[in-house]
Design a protein around this motif. Structure first.
Motif, short mmCIF file in Angstrom:
data_model
loop_
_atom_site.label_atom_id
_atom_site.label_comp_id
_atom_site.label_asym_id
_atom_site.label_seq_id
_atom_site.Cartn_x
_atom_site.Cartn_y
_atom_site.Cartn_z
N GLU A 46 0.86 -1.18 0.00
CA GLU A 46 0.00 0.00 0.00
C GLU A 46 0.90 1.23 0.00
N TYR A 47 0.43 2.24 -0.70
CA TYR A 47 1.21 3.46 -0.87
C TYR A 47 0.36 4.65 -0.47
N VAL A 48 1.00 5.60 0.22
CA VAL A 48 0.30 6.79 0.67
C VAL A 48 1.23 7.98 0.53
N ARG A 49 0.66 9.11 0.13
CA ARG A 49 1.40 10.37 0.12
C ARG A 49 1.09 11.10 1.41
N GLY A 50 2.05 11.82 1.91
CA GLY A 50 1.88 12.50 3.19
C GLY A 50 0.74 13.49 3.23
N ASP A 51 0.40 14.10 2.11
CA ASP A 51 -0.64 15.13 2.08
C ASP A 51 -2.01 14.61 1.67
N SER A 52 -2.16 13.31 1.55
CA SER A 52 -3.42 12.73 1.08
C SER A 52 -4.04 11.83 2.15
N PRO A 53 -5.37 11.88 2.28
CA PRO A 53 -6.02 10.97 3.22
C PRO A 53 -6.22 9.57 2.63
N TYR A 54 -5.85 9.39 1.37
CA TYR A 54 -6.09 8.12 0.68
C TYR A 54 -4.80 7.34 0.51
N ARG A 55 -4.95 6.04 0.41
CA ARG A 55 -3.82 5.17 0.15
C ARG A 55 -4.20 4.18 -0.95
N ALA A 56 -3.25 3.91 -1.84
CA ALA A 56 -3.46 2.93 -2.90
C ALA A 56 -3.12 1.56 -2.34
N ILE A 57 -4.07 0.64 -2.44
CA ILE A 57 -3.90 -0.70 -1.86
C ILE A 57 -3.94 -1.73 -2.98
N PHE A 58 -2.88 -2.52 -3.07
CA PHE A 58 -2.79 -3.59 -4.06
C PHE A 58 -3.19 -4.90 -3.38
N CYS A 59 -4.00 -5.69 -4.09
CA CYS A 59 -4.49 -6.93 -3.49
C CYS A 59 -4.83 -7.94 -4.58
N HIS A 60 -5.17 -9.14 -4.14
CA HIS A 60 -5.70 -10.15 -5.07
C HIS A 60 -6.79 -10.95 -4.38
N VAL A 61 -7.68 -11.48 -5.21
CA VAL A 61 -8.77 -12.34 -4.74
C VAL A 61 -8.82 -13.56 -5.66
N ARG A 62 -9.41 -14.62 -5.17
CA ARG A 62 -9.60 -15.79 -6.01
C ARG A 62 -10.56 -15.42 -7.14
N LYS A 63 -10.34 -15.96 -8.31
CA LYS A 63 -11.19 -15.64 -9.47
C LYS A 63 -12.65 -15.94 -9.20
N ARG A 64 -12.93 -16.96 -8.44
CA ARG A 64 -14.32 -17.30 -8.15
C ARG A 64 -14.98 -16.27 -7.22
N ASP A 65 -14.18 -15.46 -6.53
CA ASP A 65 -14.69 -14.42 -5.63
C ASP A 65 -14.70 -13.03 -6.26
N ARG A 66 -14.30 -12.94 -7.50
CA ARG A 66 -14.15 -11.64 -8.15
C ARG A 66 -15.45 -10.82 -8.16
N GLU A 67 -16.57 -11.44 -8.46
CA GLU A 67 -17.83 -10.70 -8.53
C GLU A 67 -18.23 -10.14 -7.16
N ARG A 68 -18.03 -10.92 -6.10
CA ARG A 68 -18.34 -10.43 -4.76
C ARG A 68 -17.39 -9.30 -4.36
N PHE A 69 -16.12 -9.42 -4.75
CA PHE A 69 -15.15 -8.36 -4.47
C PHE A 69 -15.56 -7.06 -5.16
N GLN A 70 -15.92 -7.16 -6.42
CA GLN A 70 -16.31 -5.98 -7.16
C GLN A 70 -17.62 -5.40 -6.62
N ALA A 71 -18.55 -6.24 -6.18
CA ALA A 71 -19.79 -5.75 -5.58
C ALA A 71 -19.49 -4.98 -4.30
N ALA A 72 -18.54 -5.45 -3.53
CA ALA A 72 -18.14 -4.74 -2.30
C ALA A 72 -17.54 -3.38 -2.66
N LEU A 73 -16.69 -3.34 -3.67
CA LEU A 73 -16.07 -2.08 -4.06
C LEU A 73 -17.07 -1.11 -4.68
N GLU A 74 -18.14 -1.62 -5.26
CA GLU A 74 -19.18 -0.74 -5.81
C GLU A 74 -19.83 0.10 -4.71
N GLU A 75 -19.84 -0.41 -3.48
CA GLU A 75 -20.43 0.32 -2.36
C GLU A 75 -19.47 1.32 -1.72
#
Length: 109
Positions: A46-75
């Motif tokens: 995960e990467y964060v800049r000192g002046d930002s409240p956000y952080r970029a997070i790299f991750c992976h999920v099982r391919k069979r869980d991809r739709e549920r992962f994307q549904a969670a991120l839609e919210e």
């Protein structure tokens, strides 16, 4: 990469996993959504800049869980807005556009 405004799918050859990057806060608001949607996420860097409240997070999920992962991120954008991060979508869009421009410009391999 797919064209989404608040997360990106990372093209990577794998038989079992799909790779993503998304923006979150230091309170890790997406974690509750992953629990709600019952998806197991394997976090990497995960990467964060000192002046930002956000952080970029790299991750992976099982391919069979991809739709549920994307549904969670839609919210996630709605949750961010409710908690006062009104610039979340603008920051995501600007970051992904900058990445695409650099990629097209040949700055990334």
């Amino acid at each position: 990469m797919e064209d989404t405004h608040f997360y990106q799918h990372i093209d990577r050859l794998s038989l079992f996993y799909s790779y993503f990057v998304f923006l979150d806060t230091d309170a890790y608001l997406a974690d509750q959504l992953f629990i709600k949607h019952q998806v197991r996420v394997h976090f990497h860097e995960e990467y964060v800049r000192g002046d930002s409240p956000y952080r970029a997070i790299f991750c992976h999920v099982r391919k069979r869980d991809r739709e549920r992962f994307q549904a969670a991120l839609e919210e996630l954008p709605k949750k961010m807005m409710l908690l006062g991060y009104i610039d979340y979508l603008d920051v995501c869009r600007a970051l992904w556009d900058k990445c695409q421009q650099q990629r097209k410009g040949g700055e990334f391999p």
